[in-house]
Design an enzyme around this catalytic site. Structure first.
Site, PDB file in Angstrom:
ATOM      1  N   HIS A 188       0.878  -1.175   0.000  1.00  0.00           N
ATOM      2  CA  HIS A 188       0.000   0.000   0.000  1.00  0.00           C
ATOM      3  C   HIS A 188       0.915   1.224   0.000  1.00  0.00           C
ATOM      4  O   HIS A 188       1.950   1.220   0.685  1.00  0.00           O
ATOM      5  CB  HIS A 188      -0.850   0.082   1.285  1.00  0.00           C
ATOM      6  CG  HIS A 188      -2.052  -0.804   1.321  1.00  0.00           C
ATOM      7  ND1 HIS A 188      -2.410  -1.515   2.446  1.00  0.00           N
ATOM      8  CD2 HIS A 188      -3.008  -1.064   0.394  1.00  0.00           C
ATOM      9  CE1 HIS A 188      -3.533  -2.191   2.202  1.00  0.00           C
ATOM     10  NE2 HIS A 188      -3.909  -1.940   0.963  1.00  0.00           N
TER      11      HIS A 188
ATOM     12  N   CYS B  30      -2.112   3.046   9.064  1.00  0.00           N
ATOM     13  CA  CYS B  30      -3.109   2.063   8.606  1.00  0.00           C
ATOM     14  C   CYS B  30      -4.249   1.917   9.600  1.00  0.00           C
ATOM     15  O   CYS B  30      -5.328   1.464   9.238  1.00  0.00           O
ATOM     16  CB  CYS B  30      -2.499   0.675   8.472  1.00  0.00           C
ATOM     17  SG  CYS B  30      -1.049   0.543   7.482  1.00  0.00           S
TER      18      CYS B  30
HETATM   19  N1  ARG Z   1      -3.208  -7.135   6.906  1.00  0.00           N
HETATM   20  C1  ARG Z   1      -3.707  -5.966   6.229  1.00  0.00           C
HETATM   21  C2  ARG Z   1      -3.720  -6.211   4.728  1.00  0.00           C
HETATM   22  O1  ARG Z   1      -2.868  -6.883   4.236  1.00  0.00           O
HETATM   23  C3  ARG Z   1      -2.860  -4.766   6.574  1.00  0.00           C
HETATM   24  C4  ARG Z   1      -3.384  -3.499   5.996  1.00  0.00           C
HETATM   25  C5  ARG Z   1      -2.485  -2.325   6.189  1.00  0.00           C
HETATM   26  N2  ARG Z   1      -3.106  -1.142   5.776  1.00  0.00           N
HETATM   27  C6  ARG Z   1      -2.523  -0.101   5.161  1.00  0.00           C
HETATM   28  N3  ARG Z   1      -3.217   0.958   4.933  1.00  0.00           N
HETATM   29  N4  ARG Z   1      -1.284  -0.162   4.760  1.00  0.00           N
HETATM   30  O2  ARG Z   1      -4.564  -5.754   4.029  1.00  0.00           O
END
Ligand code: ARG
Length: 269
Positions: free
Chosen positions: A169, A263
Site C-alpha cells: 500500500h 493504517c
Molecule cells: N493485513 C492488512 C492487509 O494486508 C494490513 C493493511 C495495512 N493497511 C494499510 N493501509 N497499509 O490488508
C-alpha cells in the site's frame, strides 16, 4: 482533525495476504489492545477526534480502517478489497458511513481500490486542476480506480506504481509531511516512481531499510506532530530539524499483519 478507528477485539493473523503475515506468528492479543489504546490516546491527547466503528468477529484486519474507504468532504468512496479475506469488511464500512451521514459512493467497474491506504492527499500542493492526490497501484488498488477518483473529486491524481510486495500500500512507504517535504522508502519504488515523487517534493527524505521495516513511513501527520512506530535516532533528528515533534507508539503487534500507525486510522476530514 477527525479519524475513524476500530478496536482490535477480533484482531489476529488468520491468513496471509502480504509478506509480513504469518499465521504461525500470531500477535499477542492483550499487547495489541494496549498498543492500540496507546495510539488512540496519543491522538486524543493531540486534540484529534477519534470515532469508532464496531469490530466484527471473523474480520481481523478491520482494525486497519485506512482501507475502509476514502473520505472527501461529505463523500465516502467505498473500497473494493482485492483479497476475499477482507471483502466482508466493505459492507460494515458502508453501513457506518451511511449511519454517520456521509454520502457513500461506489466506483463503477470492478477495479480493486483499498481506500486511503493507497491514496494520500496533498492538501498543500495546488495545481491548476485543484488538489493533488498521490495514489499507488499494483498490489492492491488498480490504476483504473485512480481516473474515477480524479473525475469524482475534481482533483489531480498522480499515479505511482509500487515496486516491492512488502510495501503493497502506498502508505507503507510514502508519507507527505508538508508542502516541501515527504518521507519515502526508495526500495519500494522504481526509478520512474522516484522521479514522479521528486517532481512533487522539493525535499524527499529517504528512510533506511530498518526504518522502512519498522513502518516509519506509515505515520500520521497533523501539523507539526508526527505519530509513528518507534524509528531510528537519525530519522528523529531529521524530523526535528524540519520542526516536527515525533510521538512514538510501539505497534509491534500490528506490524505482524503488515500495518502500523497510519493504517490504523481513516481520516474523516
Ligand atoms: N493485513 C492488512 C492487509 O494486508 C494490513 C493493511 C495495512 N493497511 C494499510 N493501509 N497499509 O490488508
Amino acid at each position: 482533525m477527525r479519524v475513524l478507528m476500530c478496536r482490535p477485539d477480533y484482531y489476529t493473523v488468520d491468513y496471509e495476504i502480504n509478506p509480513w503475515m504469518h499465521v504461525r506468528e500470531k500477535p499477542d492479543q492483550a499487547l495489541a489492545t494496549v498498543q492500540w489504546q496507546a495510539l488512540h490516546d496519543t491522538f486524543t491527547g493531540l486534540g484529534i477526534d477519534v470515532e469508532l466503528i464496531e469490530p466484527v468477529k471473523g474480520l481481523p484486519d478491520m482494525v486497519f480502517t485506512a482501507n475502509g474507504g476514502l473520505v472527501s468532504g461529505n463523500r465516502f468512496i467505498l473500497s473494493l478489497f482485492r483479497h476475499e479475506e477482507r471483502q466482508g469488511e466493505a459492507a460494515y464500512f458502508e453501513a457506518w458511513a451511511n449511519r454517520s451521514g456521509f454520502e457513500t459512493v461506489r466506483l463503477s467497474g470492478d477495479f480493486f481500490f483499498e481506500g486511503e491506504g493507497d491514496v494520500l492527499r496533498l492538501p498543500f500542493v495546488t495545481s491548476s486542476v485543484g488538489e493533488t492526490l498521490v495514489a499507488g497501484y499494483r498490489y492492491r488498488s488498480e490504476i483504473r480506480s485512480h481516473n474515477q477518483i480524479s473525475e469524482l473529486l475534481g482533483v489531480r491524481v498522480v499515479s505511482i506504481e509500487l515496486a516491492s510486495e512488502h510495501f503493497y500500500h502506498l502508505d507503507t512507504c510514502f508519507c507527505p509531511l508538508n508542502e516541501k517535504a515527504a518521507l519515502y522508502y526508495p526500495g519500494a519504488f522504481d526509478d520512474y516512481g522516484k522521479k514522479v515523487l521528486s517532481n512533487i517534493f522539493e525535499s524527499l527524505i529517504a528512510i533506511g531499510e530498518q526504518d522502512a521495516k519498522s513502518f516509519c513511513a506509515n505515520a500520521v501527520v497533523r501539523g507539526k506532530d508526527v505519530v509513528m512506530n518507534p524509528c531510528s535516532a537519525a530519522l528523529k533528528e531529521q524530523l526535528k530539524a524540519l520542526g516536527f515533534n515525533t510521538h512514538e507508539v510501539e505497534l509491534s503487534e500490528f506490524i505482524k499483519a503488515g500495518g502500523s500507525a497510519k493504517c490504523l486510522v481513516l481520516k474523516l476530514d
